[in-house]
Design an enzyme around this catalytic site. Sequence first.
Site, PDB file in Angstrom:
ATOM      1  N   PHE A 156      11.613  16.794  -4.775  1.00 50.86           N
ATOM      2  CA  PHE A 156      11.416  15.251  -4.598  1.00 50.86           C
ATOM      3  C   PHE A 156      10.102  14.896  -3.869  1.00 50.86           C
ATOM      4  O   PHE A 156       9.349  13.886  -4.365  1.00 50.86           O
ATOM      5  CB  PHE A 156      12.566  14.937  -3.482  1.00 50.86           C
ATOM      6  CG  PHE A 156      12.469  13.595  -2.907  1.00 50.86           C
ATOM      7  CD1 PHE A 156      12.764  12.402  -3.603  1.00 50.86           C
ATOM      8  CD2 PHE A 156      11.862  13.256  -1.719  1.00 50.86           C
ATOM      9  CE1 PHE A 156      12.801  10.930  -3.280  1.00 50.86           C
ATOM     10  CE2 PHE A 156      11.809  11.940  -1.186  1.00 50.86           C
ATOM     11  CZ  PHE A 156      12.172  10.727  -2.182  1.00 50.86           C
ATOM     12  N   TYR A 166      -4.102   0.345   6.307  1.00 47.65           N
ATOM     13  CA  TYR A 166      -3.378  -0.381   5.623  1.00 47.65           C
ATOM     14  C   TYR A 166      -2.405   0.711   4.887  1.00 47.65           C
ATOM     15  O   TYR A 166      -1.218   0.449   4.788  1.00 47.65           O
ATOM     16  CB  TYR A 166      -4.292  -1.040   4.408  1.00 47.65           C
ATOM     17  CG  TYR A 166      -3.362  -1.969   3.472  1.00 47.65           C
ATOM     18  CD1 TYR A 166      -2.416  -2.897   3.855  1.00 47.65           C
ATOM     19  CD2 TYR A 166      -2.926  -1.227   2.270  1.00 47.65           C
ATOM     20  CE1 TYR A 166      -1.655  -3.192   2.919  1.00 47.65           C
ATOM     21  CE2 TYR A 166      -2.149  -1.747   1.166  1.00 47.65           C
ATOM     22  CZ  TYR A 166      -1.671  -2.864   1.754  1.00 47.65           C
ATOM     23  OH  TYR A 166      -0.404  -3.448   0.583  1.00 47.65           O
ATOM     24  N   ARG A 226      -5.890   3.314  -8.977  1.00 49.98           N
ATOM     25  CA  ARG A 226      -5.445   3.260 -10.502  1.00 49.98           C
ATOM     26  C   ARG A 226      -4.974   1.697 -10.750  1.00 49.98           C
ATOM     27  O   ARG A 226      -5.370   1.351 -11.850  1.00 49.98           O
ATOM     28  CB  ARG A 226      -4.156   4.066 -10.657  1.00 49.98           C
ATOM     29  CG  ARG A 226      -3.670   4.222 -12.216  1.00 49.98           C
ATOM     30  CD  ARG A 226      -2.252   4.532 -12.415  1.00 49.98           C
ATOM     31  NE  ARG A 226      -1.506   3.611 -11.452  1.00 49.98           N
ATOM     32  CZ  ARG A 226      -0.165   3.609 -11.406  1.00 49.98           C
ATOM     33  NH1 ARG A 226       0.350   5.031 -11.960  1.00 49.98           N
ATOM     34  NH2 ARG A 226       0.616   2.869 -10.759  1.00 49.98           N
ATOM     35  N   ARG A 284      -5.685  -9.514  -5.610  1.00 50.01           N
ATOM     36  CA  ARG A 284      -5.432  -8.439  -4.212  1.00 50.01           C
ATOM     37  C   ARG A 284      -6.527  -7.353  -4.174  1.00 50.01           C
ATOM     38  O   ARG A 284      -6.921  -7.074  -5.193  1.00 50.01           O
ATOM     39  CB  ARG A 284      -4.141  -7.888  -4.387  1.00 50.01           C
ATOM     40  CG  ARG A 284      -3.007  -8.610  -4.880  1.00 50.01           C
ATOM     41  CD  ARG A 284      -2.110  -9.387  -3.844  1.00 50.01           C
ATOM     42  NE  ARG A 284      -1.910  -8.570  -2.744  1.00 50.01           N
ATOM     43  CZ  ARG A 284      -0.872  -7.697  -2.458  1.00 50.01           C
ATOM     44  NH1 ARG A 284      -0.042  -7.505  -3.356  1.00 50.01           N
ATOM     45  NH2 ARG A 284      -0.734  -6.902  -1.256  1.00 50.01           N
TER      46      ARG A 284
HETATM   47  C1  PS7 Z   1       7.891  12.730   0.385  1.00 47.54           C
HETATM   48  C2  PS7 Z   1       7.089  13.086   2.828  1.00 47.54           C
HETATM   49  C3  PS7 Z   1      11.693   5.739   0.192  1.00 47.54           C
HETATM   50  C4  PS7 Z   1      11.305   7.361  -1.874  1.00 47.54           C
HETATM   51  C5  PS7 Z   1       6.821   8.240  -1.387  1.00 47.54           C
HETATM   52  C6  PS7 Z   1       9.030   1.590  -2.447  1.00 47.54           C
HETATM   53  C7  PS7 Z   1       3.414   4.207  -3.703  1.00 47.54           C
HETATM   54  C8  PS7 Z   1       5.600   0.207  -3.275  1.00 47.54           C
HETATM   55  O1  PS7 Z   1       3.954  -0.132  -6.951  1.00 47.54           O
HETATM   56  O2  PS7 Z   1       0.179  -1.359  -4.749  1.00 47.54           O
HETATM   57  O3  PS7 Z   1       1.596  -1.022  -7.440  1.00 47.54           O
HETATM   58  O4  PS7 Z   1       3.764  -2.384  -6.354  1.00 47.54           O
HETATM   59  O5  PS7 Z   1       2.054  -2.735  -3.819  1.00 47.54           O
HETATM   60  C9  PS7 Z   1       6.079  11.225   1.475  1.00 47.54           C
HETATM   61  C10 PS7 Z   1       9.787   5.559  -1.592  1.00 47.54           C
HETATM   62  C11 PS7 Z   1       5.015   7.164  -0.286  1.00 47.54           C
HETATM   63  C12 PS7 Z   1       7.327   2.037  -0.710  1.00 47.54           C
HETATM   64  C13 PS7 Z   1       4.003   2.948  -1.684  1.00 47.54           C
HETATM   65  C14 PS7 Z   1       5.734  10.438   0.264  1.00 47.54           C
HETATM   66  C15 PS7 Z   1       9.446   4.517  -1.060  1.00 47.54           C
HETATM   67  C16 PS7 Z   1       4.957   5.906  -1.372  1.00 47.54           C
HETATM   68  C17 PS7 Z   1       7.005   0.543  -0.695  1.00 47.54           C
HETATM   69  C18 PS7 Z   1       5.773   9.178   0.884  1.00 47.54           C
HETATM   70  C19 PS7 Z   1       8.314   3.867  -1.912  1.00 47.54           C
HETATM   71  C20 PS7 Z   1       3.693   5.427  -1.637  1.00 47.54           C
HETATM   72  C21 PS7 Z   1       2.600  -0.643  -1.621  1.00 47.54           C
HETATM   73  C22 PS7 Z   1       5.414   0.473  -0.643  1.00 47.54           C
HETATM   74  O6  PS7 Z   1       1.588  -0.739  -2.726  1.00 47.54           O
HETATM   75  O7  PS7 Z   1       2.648  -0.600  -4.933  1.00 47.54           O
HETATM   76  C23 PS7 Z   1       6.821  12.207   1.531  1.00 47.54           C
HETATM   77  C24 PS7 Z   1      10.886   6.117  -1.215  1.00 47.54           C
HETATM   78  C25 PS7 Z   1       5.924   8.035  -0.246  1.00 47.54           C
HETATM   79  C26 PS7 Z   1       8.507   2.386  -1.815  1.00 47.54           C
HETATM   80  C27 PS7 Z   1       3.835   4.095  -2.187  1.00 47.54           C
HETATM   81  C28 PS7 Z   1       3.897   1.649  -2.201  1.00 47.54           C
HETATM   82  C29 PS7 Z   1       3.251   0.590  -1.492  1.00 47.54           C
HETATM   83  C30 PS7 Z   1       4.723   0.623  -1.849  1.00 47.54           C
HETATM   84  P1  PS7 Z   1       2.928  -1.032  -6.500  1.00 47.54           P
HETATM   85  P2  PS7 Z   1       1.642  -1.555  -4.118  1.00 47.54           P
HETATM   86 MN    MN Z   2       2.152  -4.148  -1.876  1.00 49.81          MN
HETATM   87 MN    MN Z   3       1.223  -1.034  -9.656  1.00 51.33          MN
END
Ligand code: PS7
Ligand code: MN
Ligand code: MN
Length: 343
Positions: free
Chosen positions: A261, A144, A188, A201
């Site tokens: 970043f 997941y 968290r 969820r």
């Molecule tokens: C830097 C190689 C494209 C910058 C950044 C939007 C947190 C939101 O927030 O529990 O509690 O609602 O629903 C690797 C970011 C992983 C992803 C994913 C780092 C896009 C992001 C959509 C890779 C970030 C990890 C769902 C899916 O969980 O979240 C490098 C950029 C990174 C977004 C995260 C989050 C997933 C998410 P929330 P949810």
């Molecule tokens: Mn989600």
């Molecule tokens: Mn959240």
Amino acid sequence: RYAEKQIPSQPHWAFCYIMIHKVSRSFSLVIQQLPVELRDAVCIFYLVLRALDTVEDDTSVATEVKVPILMSFHRHVYDREWHFSCGTKDYKVLMDQFHHVSTAFLELGKHYKEAIEDITMRMGAGMAKFIYKEVETIDDYDEYCHYVAGLVGLGLSKLFFISGREDSVSDSLCNSMGLFLQKTNIIRDYLEDINEVPKCRMFWPRQIWNKYVNKLEDLKYEENSVKAVQCLNEMVTNALAHVEDCLTYMSTLRDPAIFRFCAIPQVMAIGTLAKCYNNIEVFKGVVKMRRGLTAKVIDQTRAMADVYGAFFDFSCILKSKACRFLIYQKSLFCPVIMCLFLK
Ligand code: PS7
Ligand code: MN
Ligand code: MN
Ligand code: MN
Ligand code: MN
Ligand code: MN
């Protein structure tokens, strides 16, 4: 603060940069500092995935409606007419005004568009799979997290490569970068996710919580606080397994802006894990790093030495918390020792 001169003049780009600032202050800040061409691609990538996640997260949307949208989202981004209303607050605005995002997406270079499309397709399919399937085993948990975050790591690394500023990195290291952030988010967000209405969820794997309670929601009840904290500690230890890969990934980066970043969210993640470890507050409300500490991380994460230093410091906090409660978890000592030698 958002300096006015930084807001682009074209309305669709202005919308995208204002929106990203609203939904994620911390990402907005580090994205701003990227080189221009890459910055636009990363901004759109973020908003496309944020919109996809808004569909995934909205538990009031029926499964028969949700699944086809998740599966075809990668095609909708090419259609300026398409939108689907869901989510709340800023996320609702993002969904209602999605034409600004698709308009900006269409202006990106061909290779950027293809990379974003590919990851969006794979993430949408993975999210759809887990609409039906529960996170039972640790393998399910890793699967997941691969779909919702590991793929972001793969996609971002591809964008860095396309920009010509970084070499390509193995999928496995890129995946770990996402998994470390996502597992921190899942740990968290325990209470927020379990209390979600109209449907809760659950992302903590049964294979872990099963050893402590019969139902995941039992962890939030006062009478189970000892078991809850033990379970939490096992979840944190599981996340720490990705630290070594993350340090290796970051040590390959050459561009200072790309480095910041990538590194700032990773340092915040280990800081958050250190704060969550052995902390019953995770089951009572939101646990966040202190504001001042966040500011310090943003200000003082510039090179690999800063990252080793921060990982070392947070590992020491983790180690002392683990020792204090007489819990011997071998994996906890790994990052500590590693940082000592690398610093
Ligand atoms: C830097 C190689 C494209 C910058 C950044 C939007 C947190 C939101 O927030 O529990 O509690 O609602 O629903 C690797 C970011 C992983 C992803 C994913 C780092 C896009 C992001 C959509 C890779 C970030 C990890 C769902 C899916 O969980 O979240 C490098 C950029 C990174 C977004 C995260 C989050 C997933 C998410 P929330 P949810
Ligand atoms: Mn989600
Ligand atoms: Mn959240
Ligand atoms: Mn979400
Ligand atoms: Mn979450
Ligand atoms: Mn959520």
